[in-house]
Scaffold this active site. Structure first.
Site, PDB file in Angstrom:
ATOM      1  CB  CYS A 444      -0.956  -0.225   1.166  1.00 13.08           C
ATOM      2  SG  CYS A 444      -2.259  -1.143   0.823  1.00 13.08           S
ATOM      3  CE1 TYR A 488      -4.277   0.949   0.781  1.00 14.55           C
ATOM      4  CE2 TYR A 488      -6.183   1.925   1.276  1.00 14.55           C
ATOM      5  CZ  TYR A 488      -5.611   0.703   1.053  1.00 14.55           C
ATOM      6  OH  TYR A 488      -6.696  -0.189   1.659  1.00 14.55           O
ATOM      7  CD1 TRP A 506      -4.953   1.077   5.193  1.00 15.51           C
ATOM      8  CD2 TRP A 506      -3.143   1.253   4.753  1.00 15.51           C
ATOM      9  NE1 TRP A 506      -4.967   0.274   4.628  1.00 15.51           N
ATOM     10  CE2 TRP A 506      -3.480   0.135   4.954  1.00 15.51           C
ATOM     11  CE3 TRP A 506      -2.061   1.735   4.356  1.00 15.51           C
ATOM     12  CZ2 TRP A 506      -2.859  -0.934   5.011  1.00 15.51           C
ATOM     13  CZ3 TRP A 506      -1.005  -0.337   5.225  1.00 15.51           C
ATOM     14  CH2 TRP A 506      -1.560  -0.843   5.109  1.00 15.51           C
ATOM     15  CE1 TYR A 703      -8.511  -1.807  -1.506  1.00 16.18           C
ATOM     16  CE2 TYR A 703      -7.915  -3.763  -0.883  1.00 16.18           C
ATOM     17  CZ  TYR A 703      -8.467  -2.871  -0.539  1.00 16.18           C
ATOM     18  OH  TYR A 703      -7.025  -2.202  -0.311  1.00 16.18           O
ATOM     19  CG  HIS A 704      -4.786  -4.931  -2.785  1.00 15.01           C
ATOM     20  ND1 HIS A 704      -4.319  -5.561  -2.191  1.00 15.01           N
ATOM     21  CD2 HIS A 704      -4.589  -3.526  -2.752  1.00 15.01           C
ATOM     22  CE1 HIS A 704      -4.924  -4.993  -0.704  1.00 15.01           C
ATOM     23  NE2 HIS A 704      -4.506  -3.634  -1.305  1.00 15.01           N
ATOM     24  CG  HIS A 789      -4.378   0.796  -3.145  1.00 11.06           C
ATOM     25  ND1 HIS A 789      -3.092   0.178  -3.380  1.00 11.06           N
ATOM     26  CD2 HIS A 789      -4.653  -0.057  -2.826  1.00 11.06           C
ATOM     27  CE1 HIS A 789      -2.835  -0.919  -2.779  1.00 11.06           C
ATOM     28  NE2 HIS A 789      -4.185  -1.203  -2.480  1.00 11.06           N
TER      29      HIS A 789
END
Length: 846
Positions: A444, A488, A506, A703-704, A789
């Site tokens: 992240c 993030y 995050w 997601y991801h 992301h």
């Protein structure tokens, strides 16, 4: 019974991993879904979901992993009657026969011949299912009593007859551990599946072994299809409810998930089976059917089904698909075992998924057929990775760098190391490497491609750390830590060659203002920008800054300035000299906040924003797209054409011709879930403001997930998941060939080639004399970019001024403004008059 025992062993293995995840504190998972409960007395009513007594545990970072992420989307195929054969097997030193991979016992194994003279690699293991079925993955269980023979590099091929195999449908590399490996590929009908072991994972010897082999069926992601236009179609049913509600069959073609067909339930309910027949009014080649369950309750969800086709509506042929759909509200796709030319397609439902009553319902029915390469593009084989590629960066030398977290399939804690992999695009080989020397878990992160071609990675699980990867030396090193711990966060290179970072609540203390700071390549240190608070750039997410300052869209311009154009609906100008400033640049037209969307620079001073949702999760995504134009200090935003599909967690890539391709995403963003996945990519044309569909993806990318432009003008799309022992981990990717590279029959179009005149390095404002093997119409620079992301602040397209300089040569001018052509690595493409790009040449502009 054998396949059930094997599946139970796989589930036990998954559970053991889950216990480890809990022990490490890396992932707290709620296993109980929210269930829709309907009244059996009135199946047509729209009940609201009610929570179960057991509450889901809350993850410290990502929220709960939904229960449907823990269940395989593809069914485990029944192995009754199957046989297994191998290129060689050990029968002298041990019972290493191929048949052992189908006996349901993890303590027995197939092993390649090792007595006397060992049989050399490669080794093959072939499964004969004795019948044709749709297959989408090989589940490989390594031996449990030692590492020897673990699968390393592999290929998977399929055959209808055991004789004609064709090209592999999947290749890749798996991690050297004892966990079960799911090796996916595009679903297709076949009888024979062959696993070829090319290397032993640890290089321990010329051996291959396996304890069990299972195959997965249809996950609802057909290969290379495209949605058929439903204009003029009609739908009829064996029965329909018209008294208690509007449950007419025609509702499945009206484009609204809020209206439904429902079997007759008032008075005496019509008994199962129920049929729903689509009349396309003309003969059409069909290869898949998509079934949308009702969204307002559980009653009538389709369970067991059969699909048949007809040319006249009277005589229906042998089934092209059959199976049982899971009892949830996700869209279901049935991949046909064979494409058929038909006018009528009939869905026959023989059970209600939850056994709630003799009912059937559907909100929408869609049909798809084979894609046309010249219109919709095409997908290459699935490439397996030894990790989930959560972040990627395009490198010179036809390489793609990928990384996950401290583990290949999960995140958590601050472990001080990261799992990485490099894909060699020329050979397809993937190599894995754990990075320990920087003390940085780079899950992240923020990413910026530096002026000298290195990759700067900041924050994440080790929230204050910063690391640098140098592709020239294949070396990792640490640089000074940030002043503010982040995860993030957003980053971009500045026109000055410095790197700017903002946001990232995050990770680190979420109550701290994640104000801007700048990294200097000269001093390798960070300086604070107290005048650049993250507050003006926050969305109105109900979770507060923890979610509201994530994944900002940053576009660097001249003089060290940055336009923050999302995901907050308010845009902001940022200056980075002195203490810095942040001031409003107005609203993004009528857009709402668009977290989990993205922005792409498709021309000089021109960007397009795509999708997103008002909150990070559990809020409906949008279909909307907006253009943002920059002229000096003026910013103009306008709504452009809508996408066909609402998307959050999608990825977008600008192509050399200026069009923008959008991949994956969900209609309703839920981290780690594949529910409501959008499998049809779209291509936006700035000349028309319109989106057109592209060939369907074989794997959901939510997601991801990531996407990157490659030096040959194709696109890598991969990843998704990283939730430990869940079924939505996608440790793979595939390369998409856009339609501009393909003839109608799928063969490559002739393309120009750059023959010379491209130095390894050029200064802003330089003129190059570039040679080509044929006339070309234009040249563009495409910045080598990095994605994670759904965000890629590095990509930008810079059209160049070019004039003929003689036969086969052109004078190509690089802009002098480093706010237009940021310092760093670029791919130089030449395009012919039809917009067909050359293979790019890399050069560093600095």
């Amino acid at each position: 019974m054998q396949s059930r025992r094997s599946f139970a062993s796989l589930r036990l293995l998954r559970r053991s991993h889950l216990l480890i995840a809990f022990g490490l504190g890396s992932l707290l998972i709620g296993l109980t879904p929210w269930l829709g409960v309907a009244s059996p007395a009135a199946p047509g009513r729209r009940p609201a979901p009610v929570p179960t007594d057991q509450q889901a545990l809350q993850s410290p970072h990502h929220g709960l992993v939904p229960a449907n992420a823990m269940e395989p989307t593809a069914p485990l195929l029944d192995r009754a009657g199957w046989t297994a054969t191998a290129s060689d097997e050990e029968t002298t030193g041990e019972n290493g026969r191929a048949a052992n991979v189908l006996d349901g016992d993890n303590t027995t194994i197939w092993h390649s011949k090792w007595t006397a003279t060992a049989a050399p690699l490669p080794h093959t293991l072939t499964i004969d299912m004795k019948r044709t079925a749709v297959v989408s993955a090989v589940v490989y269980q390594p031996r449990t009593n030692g590492p020897n023979g673990r699968l390393g590099e592999y290929g998977i091929s399929v055959s209808p007859d055991g004789v004609n195999w064709g090209s592999p449908v999947a290749t890749g590399t798996v991690a050297d551990d004892a966990s079960a490996k799911t090796l996916g590929f595009a679903p297709q009908g076949t009888r024979f599946v062959r696993l070829t072991a090319l290397t032993e994972a640890g290089g321990r010897g010329p051996w291959t072994s396996a304890a069990e082999i299972n195959l997965l069926g249809d996950p609802g992601t057909p290969e290379a299809t495209v949605d058929l236009s439903r204009a003029g179609w009609t739908a009829t049913a064996s029965d329909e409810e018209t008294t208690g509600e509007n449950g007419r069959a025609a509702n499945v073609l009206d484009g609204s998930d809020a209206t439904i067909w429902h079997s007759r339930w008032s008075g005496t309910a019509a008994p199962l089976p129920h049929t729903l027949t689509i009349d396309m009014k003309r003969a059409t080649t069909v290869s898949a059917l998509a079934y949308h369950p009702r969204t307002d309750g559980a009653n009538g969800r389709a369970g067991a089904y059969t699909i048949t086709t007809s040319t006249d509506g009277t005589t229906f042929r042998a089934p092209v698909a059959a199976g049982t759909w899971r009892d949830d509200d996700t869209v279901k796709t049935a991949t046909f075992t064979r494409a058929e030319s038909a006018r009528y397609v009939r869905l026959t439902l023989t059970s209600e998924a939850g056994g709630r009553g003799p009912w059937s319902s559907a909100s929408e029915i869609r049909l798809s057929g084979p894609a046309s390469p010249a219109v919709h593009g095409s997908w290459g084989r699935i490439i397996g990775f030894p990790l989930v590629p959560v972040a990627t960066a395009a490198l010179p030398g036809d390489k793609l760098l990928a990384w996950s977290a401290y583990a290949v399939d999960r995140f958590g804690g601050s472990n001080g190391y990261t799992q990485t992999a490099i894909l060699d695009l020329r050979t397809g080989k993937v190599t894995q490497r754990r990075i320990d020397n920087t003390g940085h878990d780079m899950f992240c992160p923020g990413i910026a491609m530096l002026a000298d071609g290195r990759v700067l990675i900041t924050g994440g699980s080790n929230a204050e750390k910063a690391s640098i990867y140098d592709p020239a030396t294949d070396a990792w090193s640490a640089t000074s830590s940030m002043n503010i711990a982040r995860g993030y966060q957003a980053m971009t290179l500045l026109s000055t060659g410095e790197a700017f970072v903002l946001g990232g609540s995050w990770s680190g203390n979420a109550s701290t203002d994640k104000a801007g700071e700048v990294w200097s390549p000269d001093t390798r240190t960070w300086r604070k920008l107290p005048g650049v608070s993250a507050a003006p750039a926050l969305t109105a997410d109900p979770a507060g800054p923890y979610r509201a300052d994530n994944h900002m869209w940053l576009h660097a311009t001249s003089g060290g300035k940055v336009l923050q154009l999302g995901p907050s609906r308010q845009m902001n100008w940022i200056t980075t000299t002195g203490q810095g400033t942040i001031t409003s640049a107005g609203s993004r037209a009528d857009s709402q906040d668009a977290m989990t969307g993205n922005a792409v620079a498709y021309d000089i001073g021109k960007l397009v924003t795509l999708g997103g949702s008002p909150a990070y999760q559990d809020s409906p995504a949008t279909q909307r797209a907006y253009t943002v134009g920059i002229s000096g200090s003026q910013v103009q935003a306008a709504r452009t054409g809508d996408m066909e599909h609402a998307r959050a967690f999608s990825n977008s890539v600008v192509l050399p011709d200026g069009k923008v391709a959008v991949f994956g995403g969900q209609a309703n963003p839920v981290p780690f879930s594949d529910a409501a996945s959008v499998l049809t990519p779209e291509l936006w044309d700035p000349a028309t403001d319109r989106f057109t569909p592209l060939a369907t993806m074989a794997v959901p990318r939510n997601y991801h997930s990531v996407a990157n432009l490659l030096p040959d003008g194709r696109i890598f799309s991969g990843g998704g998941g990283l939730c430990g022992d869940c079924a939505t981990n996608h440790a793979d990717g595939a390369v998409f060939t856009p339609p501009y590279l393909l003839e109608a029959d799928g063969s490559p179009k002739p393309r120009p080639a750059i023959t010379g005149g491209v130095p390894p390095r050029a200064a802003p404002g330089a003129s190059l004399t570039v040679g080509t093997d044929s006339p070309v119409a234009s040249f563009v620079l495409m910045r080598a970019a990095a994605a994670t992301h759904s965000t890629d602040n590095d990509q930008r397209r810079v059209p160049l001024s070019a004039t003929p300089a003689g036969t086969g040569t052109y004078t190509v001018s690089i802009p002098s403004d480093t706010g237009v052509v940021l310092p760093g690595n670029y791919m130089l493409f030449a395009l012919d008059s039809q917009g067909v790009p050359s293979v790019a040449r890399f050069l560093t502009v600095s």
